[in-house]
Motif scaffolding. Structure first.
Motif, PDB file in Angstrom:
ATOM      1  N   ILE A  97       6.697  18.331   3.373  1.00 11.61           N
ATOM      2  CA  ILE A  97       6.692  17.081   4.058  1.00 11.61           C
ATOM      3  C   ILE A  97       6.825  15.938   3.055  1.00 11.61           C
ATOM      4  O   ILE A  97       6.307  15.891   1.943  1.00 11.61           O
ATOM      5  N   PHE A  98       8.044  14.919   3.168  1.00 14.88           N
ATOM      6  CA  PHE A  98       8.186  14.014   2.428  1.00 14.88           C
ATOM      7  C   PHE A  98       7.194  12.926   2.664  1.00 14.88           C
ATOM      8  O   PHE A  98       7.396  12.147   3.734  1.00 14.88           O
ATOM      9  N   SER A  99       6.675  12.297   1.709  1.00  8.49           N
ATOM     10  CA  SER A  99       5.837  11.127   1.811  1.00  8.49           C
ATOM     11  C   SER A  99       5.593  10.448   0.541  1.00  8.49           C
ATOM     12  O   SER A  99       5.536  10.804  -0.476  1.00  8.49           O
ATOM     13  N   TYR A 100       5.500   9.026   0.639  1.00 12.26           N
ATOM     14  CA  TYR A 100       5.301   7.916  -0.501  1.00 12.26           C
ATOM     15  C   TYR A 100       4.694   6.837   0.257  1.00 12.26           C
ATOM     16  O   TYR A 100       5.093   6.433   1.243  1.00 12.26           O
ATOM     17  N   GLU A 101       3.847   6.246  -0.507  1.00 17.88           N
ATOM     18  CA  GLU A 101       3.021   5.198  -0.017  1.00 17.88           C
ATOM     19  C   GLU A 101       2.530   4.311  -1.185  1.00 17.88           C
ATOM     20  O   GLU A 101       2.615   4.590  -2.440  1.00 17.88           O
ATOM     21  N   ASN A 102       2.066   3.363  -1.136  1.00 14.02           N
ATOM     22  CA  ASN A 102       1.402   2.171  -2.131  1.00 14.02           C
ATOM     23  C   ASN A 102      -0.160   2.447  -1.891  1.00 14.02           C
ATOM     24  O   ASN A 102      -0.678   1.915  -1.095  1.00 14.02           O
ATOM     25  N   PRO A 103      -0.850   3.167  -2.867  1.00 11.11           N
ATOM     26  CA  PRO A 103      -2.314   3.417  -2.765  1.00 11.11           C
ATOM     27  C   PRO A 103      -3.034   2.143  -3.252  1.00 11.11           C
ATOM     28  O   PRO A 103      -4.197   2.062  -2.940  1.00 11.11           O
ATOM     29  N   GLY A 104      -2.444   1.216  -4.059  1.00 12.99           N
ATOM     30  CA  GLY A 104      -3.180   0.264  -4.683  1.00 12.99           C
ATOM     31  C   GLY A 104      -4.022   0.514  -5.692  1.00 12.99           C
ATOM     32  O   GLY A 104      -4.965   0.003  -5.992  1.00 12.99           O
ATOM     33  N   SER A 105      -3.781   1.699  -6.362  1.00  6.24           N
ATOM     34  CA  SER A 105      -4.503   2.039  -7.551  1.00  6.24           C
ATOM     35  C   SER A 105      -3.729   2.436  -8.673  1.00  6.24           C
ATOM     36  O   SER A 105      -2.513   2.027  -8.819  1.00  6.24           O
ATOM     37  N   THR A 106      -4.325   3.402  -9.834  1.00  9.13           N
ATOM     38  CA  THR A 106      -3.657   3.561 -11.025  1.00  9.13           C
ATOM     39  C   THR A 106      -2.757   4.664 -10.735  1.00  9.13           C
ATOM     40  O   THR A 106      -2.160   5.240 -12.058  1.00  9.13           O
ATOM     41  N   ALA A 107      -2.494   5.415  -9.534  1.00  8.76           N
ATOM     42  CA  ALA A 107      -1.831   6.642  -9.666  1.00  8.76           C
ATOM     43  C   ALA A 107      -0.266   6.604  -9.132  1.00  8.76           C
ATOM     44  O   ALA A 107       0.408   7.269  -8.868  1.00  8.76           O
ATOM     45  N   SER A 108       0.130   5.260  -9.766  1.00 12.05           N
ATOM     46  CA  SER A 108       1.593   5.055  -9.373  1.00 12.05           C
ATOM     47  C   SER A 108       2.600   5.712 -10.115  1.00 12.05           C
ATOM     48  O   SER A 108       3.666   5.693  -9.824  1.00 12.05           O
ATOM     49  N   ASN A 109       2.277   6.520 -11.325  1.00 13.33           N
ATOM     50  CA  ASN A 109       3.152   7.110 -11.948  1.00 13.33           C
ATOM     51  C   ASN A 109       3.154   8.984 -11.728  1.00 13.33           C
ATOM     52  O   ASN A 109       3.520   9.618 -12.401  1.00 13.33           O
ATOM     53  N   THR A 110       2.241   8.873 -10.429  1.00 17.88           N
ATOM     54  CA  THR A 110       1.935  10.511 -10.208  1.00 17.88           C
ATOM     55  C   THR A 110       2.564  10.732  -8.818  1.00 17.88           C
ATOM     56  O   THR A 110       2.781   9.952  -8.076  1.00 17.88           O
ATOM     57  N   VAL A 111       2.957  11.976  -8.652  1.00 16.70           N
ATOM     58  CA  VAL A 111       3.232  12.608  -7.248  1.00 16.70           C
ATOM     59  C   VAL A 111       2.410  13.707  -7.141  1.00 16.70           C
ATOM     60  O   VAL A 111       2.303  14.828  -7.919  1.00 16.70           O
ATOM     61  N   ASP A 112       1.636  13.798  -6.009  1.00 15.60           N
ATOM     62  CA  ASP A 112       0.671  14.693  -5.643  1.00 15.60           C
ATOM     63  C   ASP A 112       1.147  15.639  -4.702  1.00 15.60           C
ATOM     64  O   ASP A 112       2.293  15.451  -3.948  1.00 15.60           O
ATOM     65  N   LEU A 113       0.843  16.949  -5.007  1.00 17.90           N
ATOM     66  CA  LEU A 113       1.041  18.069  -4.029  1.00 17.90           C
ATOM     67  C   LEU A 113      -0.245  18.504  -3.171  1.00 17.90           C
ATOM     68  O   LEU A 113      -1.235  18.883  -3.712  1.00 17.90           O
ATOM     69  N   GLN A 114      -0.076  18.239  -1.827  1.00 21.74           N
ATOM     70  CA  GLN A 114      -1.145  18.470  -0.943  1.00 21.74           C
ATOM     71  C   GLN A 114      -1.352  19.644   0.144  1.00 21.74           C
ATOM     72  O   GLN A 114      -0.059  19.452   0.853  1.00 21.74           O
ATOM     73  N   PRO A 115      -1.755  20.712   0.033  1.00 17.59           N
ATOM     74  CA  PRO A 115      -1.748  21.972   0.974  1.00 17.59           C
ATOM     75  C   PRO A 115      -1.963  21.412   2.273  1.00 17.59           C
ATOM     76  O   PRO A 115      -3.344  20.369   2.448  1.00 17.59           O
ATOM     77  N   THR A 116      -1.410  21.641   3.540  1.00 12.04           N
ATOM     78  CA  THR A 116      -1.754  21.414   4.626  1.00 12.04           C
ATOM     79  C   THR A 116      -1.129  22.330   5.748  1.00 12.04           C
ATOM     80  O   THR A 116      -0.082  23.001   5.087  1.00 12.04           O
ATOM     81  N   THR A 117      -1.527  22.320   7.030  1.00  7.48           N
ATOM     82  CA  THR A 117      -0.992  23.213   8.125  1.00  7.48           C
ATOM     83  C   THR A 117       0.104  22.184   8.866  1.00  7.48           C
ATOM     84  O   THR A 117       0.438  22.648   9.971  1.00  7.48           O
ATOM     85  N   ASP A 118      -0.135  20.716   8.803  1.00 10.63           N
ATOM     86  CA  ASP A 118       0.807  19.881   9.476  1.00 10.63           C
ATOM     87  C   ASP A 118       2.274  20.154   9.283  1.00 10.63           C
ATOM     88  O   ASP A 118       2.532  20.658   8.275  1.00 10.63           O
ATOM     89  N   ASN A 119       2.829  19.661  10.113  1.00  8.67           N
ATOM     90  CA  ASN A 119       4.370  19.570  10.066  1.00  8.67           C
ATOM     91  C   ASN A 119       4.920  18.198   9.724  1.00  8.67           C
ATOM     92  O   ASN A 119       4.191  17.137  10.211  1.00  8.67           O
ATOM     93  N   GLY A 120       5.881  18.160   9.192  1.00  8.46           N
ATOM     94  CA  GLY A 120       6.649  16.712   9.087  1.00  8.46           C
ATOM     95  C   GLY A 120       7.924  16.763   8.582  1.00  8.46           C
ATOM     96  O   GLY A 120       8.444  17.560   8.226  1.00  8.46           O
ATOM     97  N   PRO A 121       8.623  15.454   8.305  1.00  4.66           N
ATOM     98  CA  PRO A 121       9.973  15.483   7.787  1.00  4.66           C
ATOM     99  C   PRO A 121      10.141  15.936   6.342  1.00  4.66           C
ATOM    100  O   PRO A 121       9.425  15.721   5.376  1.00  4.66           O
ATOM    101  N   ASN A 122      11.130  16.784   6.050  1.00  6.12           N
ATOM    102  CA  ASN A 122      11.277  17.151   4.555  1.00  6.12           C
ATOM    103  C   ASN A 122      11.918  16.051   3.853  1.00  6.12           C
ATOM    104  O   ASN A 122      12.299  16.363   2.606  1.00  6.12           O
ATOM    105  N   THR A 123      12.640  15.195   4.486  1.00  7.22           N
ATOM    106  CA  THR A 123      13.379  14.182   3.688  1.00  7.22           C
ATOM    107  C   THR A 123      13.503  12.987   4.707  1.00  7.22           C
ATOM    108  O   THR A 123      13.159  12.939   5.799  1.00  7.22           O
ATOM    109  N   VAL A 124      13.482  11.845   4.066  1.00  6.98           N
ATOM    110  CA  VAL A 124      13.597  10.606   4.581  1.00  6.98           C
ATOM    111  C   VAL A 124      14.708   9.623   3.923  1.00  6.98           C
ATOM    112  O   VAL A 124      14.975   9.886   2.722  1.00  6.98           O
TER     113      VAL A 124
END
Length: 514
Positions: free
Chosen positions: A476-503
């Motif tokens: 699932i492709f996702s990007y957002e503005n968290p308003g924190s210091t994690a701006s240089n990080t990309v997180d991998l989160q396990p889930t059972t949801d579905n979503g777009p693999n590209t935007v």
């Protein structure tokens, strides 16, 4: 005599004005407002500002001059009976040049000449001239004319021009008498200066009287009316009074001592507009109603800026507040054409709250969730359980996955990042019931920051698919503005949801390749 003449002139003007109300409206065009060829260089800045909606008033157009001439009767209004038997008029002629100052006010200069035969006076009156006299006058005038019917809210351009005038005249005049007063030698004529009233003798009857001319300052009052024949010609009548400013009682050939004599000119006029063949001037402005532009613009807008109408819809259901009978329906709720929330089964619970949208009427009344009182058949209960088990999402055994850190303003994977992703891909492939959400973060709301976050997420997904052999359908492709210091990080989160693999890339012109 004078009062009768004024009454006749006023009656004639009234009759002509009455015919004006029966006329059909002529061309009320306002095309000159948008025609730059009819605007002088002086007024061109205003014309350009008007065209660009930077100034609300159109520029004044160039208009034609009017050359006119008139001929008619002239009178000297002086001492009345019993001093004289009657008044005998004379003839007058003039030539004028007129130019508008506005649609209502215009200025006119011209020359007038007149010769008036004064009447034989009653005999035996002391100081009288039994054989009468003759008044001659030459005048240069400058008058302001005020058009009284140019402006109108109920018709277009006028076909008549009714005006009043006021102005100044410089008058050269003399009076010649035709019988010598008592005490002077027979055969002598008498001349006197109208400006001072001094009587003097200048020889025999053959003397031409050239020394008897005098100058007077006078003011003018008058009324007139013209009829438009076409774009070039008009005809009219005019009544004008010329009165010496300091007063004079000698213009009619004798002095009573308490009279201020004056001239009265009644003329028929023919006027011609002096324009150009190229059509760069309008008719004189007194023939153009300035309200034409205003009313034509209101009727058929050609210039004004009309904003796109915005109809308020407070609840965003697609029915404007003016017609919305339920203006506070929740977002996403289905509504009918009147803005009311739909209630498909008519149980009184709107569809957006109804957990049983098609409740049979035999099961009414329903509870607050729209569920009827009918018991569910046993077969349906078992079937629902089986379907729920079939549709239940499998649990994901993964509880966490690592994050990938990038250098500032870079979307390139370092060797450490690649090693982390290789390990994460092995975990993902070992848990087929798990999907992974790849989340990138923007450093700010700028376009460059949005594109950088997208580039980093895209780099991680590309590595997982191409190097780690993770199926695209599990990402699932996702990007957002968290308003924190994690701006240089990309997180991998396990889930059972579905979503777009590209935007789509938000701002591809700012893509980062390193």
């Amino acid at each position: 005599m004078a009062s009768k003449k004024f009454t006749l002139v006023l009656a004639l003007l009234g009759l002509m004005q009455a015919t004006t109300f029966a006329q059909t409206m002529n061309d009320a065009s306002d095309a000159y407002v948008f025609d730059s060829s009819k605007v002088s260089t002086k007024h061109m800045p205003q014309f350009n500002e008007f065209k660009n909606n930077q100034y609300p008033y159109p520029a004044r157009p160039k208009d034609e001059w009017e050359l006119g001439g008139g001929i008619g009767g002239s009178f000297v209004l002086g001492d009345r009976a019993p001093l004289v038997k009657s008044y005998i008029g004379g003839i007058t002629g003039n030539i004028t040049l007129r130019k508008s100052l506005s649609h209502v006010v215009s200025i006119r200069v011209g020359y007038s000449g007149s010769m008036v035969t004064l009447p034989q006076q009653k005999p035996h009156y002391p100081g009288s001239f039994a054989d009468g006299a003759k008044n001659e006058a030459h005048m240069g005038s400058a008058d302001l004319l005020f058009s009284l019917n140019t402006l109108s809210h109920y018709r277009g351009n006028p076909k008549t021009n009714i005006y009043a005038l006021f102005g100044y005249s410089l008058v050269a005049t003399r009076v010649r008498t035709f019988q010598t007063p008592v005490g002077l030698a027979a055969g002598f004529h008498t001349y006197y200066y109208p400006t001072a009233g001094l009587i003097g003798t200048f020889g025999s009857a053959t003397v031409n009287g050239r020394h008897a001319w005098g100058l007077l300052h006078a003011y003018d009052l008058g009324v007139g009316m013209s009829w438009r024949l076409n774009e070039k010609w008009n005809i009219g009548i005019e009544e004008k009074l010329i009165t010496p400013i300091s007063g004079n009682d000698f213009l009619d050939g004798h002095s009573q001592g308490n009279s201020n004599d004056r001239w009265s000119y009644s003329t028929f006029r023919v006027n011609m507009n002096l324009g150009t063949k190229s059509g760069t001037r309008t008719e004189p402005l007194w023939w153009i109603n300035p309200n034409n532009y205003v009313y034509n613009e209101v009727n058929t807008p050609k210039h004004m800026k009309i904003p796109t109408p915005v109809l308020p819809d407070a609840d965003g259901d697609g029915v404007t507040d003016q017609f919305d009978l339920e203006p506070n329906t929740p977002a996403g709720a289905a509504v009918d054409s009147h803005g009311r929330a739909k209630d498909t089964d008519g149980d009184g619970v709107p569809d957006y709250k109804d957990k049983e949208i098609l409740t049979p009427q035999s099961c009414f009344p329903v509870n607050a969730d729209g569920v009827g009182t009918c018991p569910e058949p046993a077969c349906c209960t078992e079937l629902r359980k089986e379907m729920a088990n079939m549709m239940a999402k499998p649990a994901c055994a993964l509880t966490s996955l690592p994050s990938v850190t990038f250098k500032a303003r870079s979307a390139k994977l370092s060797k450490d990042a690649q090693a982390i992703l290789s390990s994460a891909a092995a975990q993902i492939n070992a848990n087929p019931d798990c999907h992974v959400r790849v989340v990138g973060y923007e450093t700010s709301a700028s376009k460059q920051a949005q594109q950088l976050a997208w580039d980093r997420v895209n780099a991680v997904i590309k590595y997982l698919v191409e190097k780690g052999n993770v199926a695209e359908s599990r990402i699932i492709f996702s990007y957002e503005n968290p308003g924190s210091t994690a701006s240089n990080t990309v997180d991998l989160q396990p889930t059972t949801d579905n979503g777009p693999n590209t935007v789509p890339a938000p701002h591809p012109q700012y893509r980062t390749t390193h």
